[in-house]
Design an enzyme around this catalytic site. Sequence first.
Site, PDB file in Angstrom:
ATOM      1  CB  ILE A  27      -0.932  -0.036   1.224  1.00  0.00           C
ATOM      2  CG1 ILE A  27      -1.938  -1.185   1.037  1.00  0.00           C
ATOM      3  CG2 ILE A  27      -1.643   1.280   1.444  1.00  0.00           C
ATOM      4  CD1 ILE A  27      -2.487  -1.757   2.319  1.00  0.00           C
ATOM      5  CE1 TYR A 175      -1.174  -5.327  11.370  1.00  0.00           C
ATOM      6  CE2 TYR A 175      -3.495  -5.913  11.544  1.00  0.00           C
ATOM      7  CZ  TYR A 175      -2.484  -5.219  10.921  1.00  0.00           C
ATOM      8  OH  TYR A 175      -2.768  -4.401   9.850  1.00  0.00           O
ATOM      9  CE  LYS A 179      -1.589  -1.437  11.579  1.00  0.00           C
ATOM     10  NZ  LYS A 179      -1.038  -0.340  10.759  1.00  0.00           N
ATOM     11  CB  THR A 212       0.440  -8.436  -3.758  1.00  0.00           C
ATOM     12  OG1 THR A 212       0.913  -7.785  -2.581  1.00  0.00           O
ATOM     13  CG2 THR A 212       1.395  -8.170  -4.898  1.00  0.00           C
TER      14      THR A 212
HETATM   15  N1  LIG Z   1      -3.128  -5.122   3.364  1.00  0.00           N
HETATM   16  C1  LIG Z   1      -4.192  -4.993   4.123  1.00  0.00           C
HETATM   17  O1  LIG Z   1      -5.255  -5.572   3.843  1.00  0.00           O
HETATM   18  C2  LIG Z   1      -4.158  -4.110   5.337  1.00  0.00           C
HETATM   19  C3  LIG Z   1      -5.313  -4.035   6.134  1.00  0.00           C
HETATM   20  C4  LIG Z   1      -5.316  -3.160   7.228  1.00  0.00           C
HETATM   21  C5  LIG Z   1      -4.209  -2.381   7.501  1.00  0.00           C
HETATM   22  N2  LIG Z   1      -3.089  -2.499   6.709  1.00  0.00           N
HETATM   23  C6  LIG Z   1      -1.935  -1.669   7.053  1.00  0.00           C
HETATM   24  O2  LIG Z   1      -1.420  -1.051   5.879  1.00  0.00           O
HETATM   25  C7  LIG Z   1      -0.006  -0.853   6.018  1.00  0.00           C
HETATM   26  C8  LIG Z   1       0.693  -1.428   4.802  1.00  0.00           C
HETATM   27  O3  LIG Z   1       0.364  -2.799   4.702  1.00  0.00           O
HETATM   28  P1  LIG Z   1       0.704  -3.643   3.414  1.00  0.00           P
HETATM   29  O4  LIG Z   1      -0.390  -4.611   3.213  1.00  0.00           O
HETATM   30  O5  LIG Z   1       1.106  -2.751   2.297  1.00  0.00           O
HETATM   31  O6  LIG Z   1       1.976  -4.451   3.925  1.00  0.00           O
HETATM   32  P2  LIG Z   1       3.289  -4.923   3.162  1.00  0.00           P
HETATM   33  O7  LIG Z   1       3.005  -5.132   1.713  1.00  0.00           O
HETATM   34  O8  LIG Z   1       3.811  -6.062   3.962  1.00  0.00           O
HETATM   35  O9  LIG Z   1       4.257  -3.695   3.287  1.00  0.00           O
HETATM   36  C9  LIG Z   1       4.689  -3.306   4.562  1.00  0.00           C
HETATM   37  C10 LIG Z   1       5.705  -2.205   4.421  1.00  0.00           C
HETATM   38  O10 LIG Z   1       6.165  -1.865   5.732  1.00  0.00           O
HETATM   39  C11 LIG Z   1       7.578  -1.990   5.746  1.00  0.00           C
HETATM   40  N3  LIG Z   1       8.086  -2.363   7.061  1.00  0.00           N
HETATM   41  C12 LIG Z   1       7.825  -3.473   7.781  1.00  0.00           C
HETATM   42  N4  LIG Z   1       8.534  -3.475   8.910  1.00  0.00           N
HETATM   43  C13 LIG Z   1       9.269  -2.336   8.916  1.00  0.00           C
HETATM   44  C14 LIG Z   1      10.204  -1.757   9.808  1.00  0.00           C
HETATM   45  N5  LIG Z   1      10.575  -2.383  10.940  1.00  0.00           N
HETATM   46  N6  LIG Z   1      10.770  -0.569   9.499  1.00  0.00           N
HETATM   47  C15 LIG Z   1      10.429   0.068   8.354  1.00  0.00           C
HETATM   48  N7  LIG Z   1       9.564  -0.430   7.460  1.00  0.00           N
HETATM   49  C16 LIG Z   1       8.988  -1.623   7.742  1.00  0.00           C
HETATM   50  C17 LIG Z   1       7.882  -3.075   4.729  1.00  0.00           C
HETATM   51  O11 LIG Z   1       9.246  -3.014   4.373  1.00  0.00           O
HETATM   52  P3  LIG Z   1       9.996  -4.301   3.720  1.00  0.00           P
HETATM   53  O12 LIG Z   1       9.611  -4.286   2.271  1.00  0.00           O
HETATM   54  O13 LIG Z   1      11.404  -4.019   3.997  1.00  0.00           O
HETATM   55  O14 LIG Z   1       9.470  -5.518   4.431  1.00  0.00           O
HETATM   56  C18 LIG Z   1       6.938  -2.643   3.630  1.00  0.00           C
HETATM   57  O15 LIG Z   1       7.452  -1.554   2.933  1.00  0.00           O
HETATM   58  C19 LIG Z   1       0.386  -1.510   7.335  1.00  0.00           C
HETATM   59  O16 LIG Z   1       0.459  -0.544   8.344  1.00  0.00           O
HETATM   60  C20 LIG Z   1      -0.778  -2.468   7.612  1.00  0.00           C
HETATM   61  O17 LIG Z   1      -0.950  -2.733   8.981  1.00  0.00           O
HETATM   62  C21 LIG Z   1      -3.043  -3.351   5.647  1.00  0.00           C
END
Ligand SMILES: NC(=O)c1ccc[n+]([C@@H]2O[C@H](COP(=O)([O-])OP(=O)(O)OC[C@H]3O[C@@H](n4cnc5c(N)ncnc54)[C@H](OP(=O)(O)O)[C@@H]3O)[C@@H](O)[C@H]2O)c1
Length: 307
Positions: A27, A175, A179, A212
């Site tokens: 995201i 988790y 949040k 994704t």
């Molecule tokens: N996808 C969903 O359905 C969903 C639903 C509710 C909320 N969210 C929230 O949306 C946000 C993005 O989620 P996403 O689905 O895009 O997840 P994602 O594809 O796993 O991407 C997570 C991002 O956070 C980075 N990250 C993880 N740990 C980190 C750290 N210690 N320091 C700095 N960066 C770090 C990752 O870096 P790396 O590439 O290095 O791992 C990646 O860039 C999150 O806050 C998640 O909780 C997502």
Amino acid sequence: MSDRWDPLALPSQDGRTIVVTGGNAGIGYFTAEQLARAGARVVLAARSPERARTAMAAIRRQVPDAALDTVALDLTALASVARAADELRTLRPLHALVNNAGLVVSPRRRETTADGLELLTGGNFFGHFALTALLWPALAEDARVVGLGSMSTRMSRLDPGDLQSVRRYAPFRAYAMSKHLVHGFAFELDRRLRATGSGRASLLAHPGFAVTGLAARRPGVTDLPAGKRATERVLFSLVGQGKDSGAWPVVRAVADPDAESGTFYGPSRVLAGHPVPLAPVVSSASPVFGAQLWSLAERLTGVRFEV
Ligand SMILES: NC(=O)c1ccc[n+]([C@@H]2O[C@H](COP(=O)([O-])OP(=O)(O)OC[C@H]3O[C@@H](n4cnc5c(N)ncnc54)[C@H](OP(=O)(O)O)[C@@H]3O)[C@@H](O)[C@H]2O)c1
């Protein structure tokens, strides 16, 4: 507040500098790409310089004249957060800080950050609290801080007595707790900004259920094994959306000129859809919890945050 928001026709972001944590993937990547397309200078704060470079190349394939920067940031180490903030302050004024990065898969057993904080709350909340506080002097007068919330807060209750899962650890609970803290911070920051008459704004967004496999392909960033992509498409096309659409509520929080501080955006059909304002879970949005959380965060991060 206007609901005629078109996520595919953003207002110009020319002249704005926007930091997206975790802007290299998921995201965060699509948030960065969409804002760069609208003319913002976007800074990807990422823990892997290589993945950040790959993401910048992917954005430039979509937006050849994109203005991009990257800064190293590991949210699970407060020393890294402080270094990143030092670097980011040199890019002032910052017009938006998108606290997107997240540890989304919890370990089976409780783990801690470099600073001894529970891993999920440490990375998803405490690291972003410290980053926001350290960047505060570098934010523009009308800057927006956008947190990444989650519907998991509706599925697992806030436990104010065990925020860091010391008494009881369960992966999903940890988790969701992280949040709840992100929600609590966003609404407490909003209250403090209103109390001081600040022009800055604190908003929250959640992406629904974003995967994704349903997103536009960006080589190097959205690569998945063919089987996994096919499985995600079959399993989730009716209930979820791609991470590109998952970025829409986040981008609206950053870019909608009518967005007010304290607004929580998410998809209209809960897990997917057009980005609209929503009501948050009451417990973590409460002023009592917010005030307690703020003091705790200052104590545990060692960073004082005066608004
Ligand atoms: N996808 C969903 O359905 C969903 C639903 C509710 C909320 N969210 C929230 O949306 C946000 C993005 O989620 P996403 O689905 O895009 O997840 P994602 O594809 O796993 O991407 C997570 C991002 O956070 C980075 N990250 C993880 N740990 C980190 C750290 N210690 N320091 C700095 N960066 C770090 C990752 O870096 P790396 O590439 O290095 O791992 C990646 O860039 C999150 O806050 C998640 O909780 C997502």
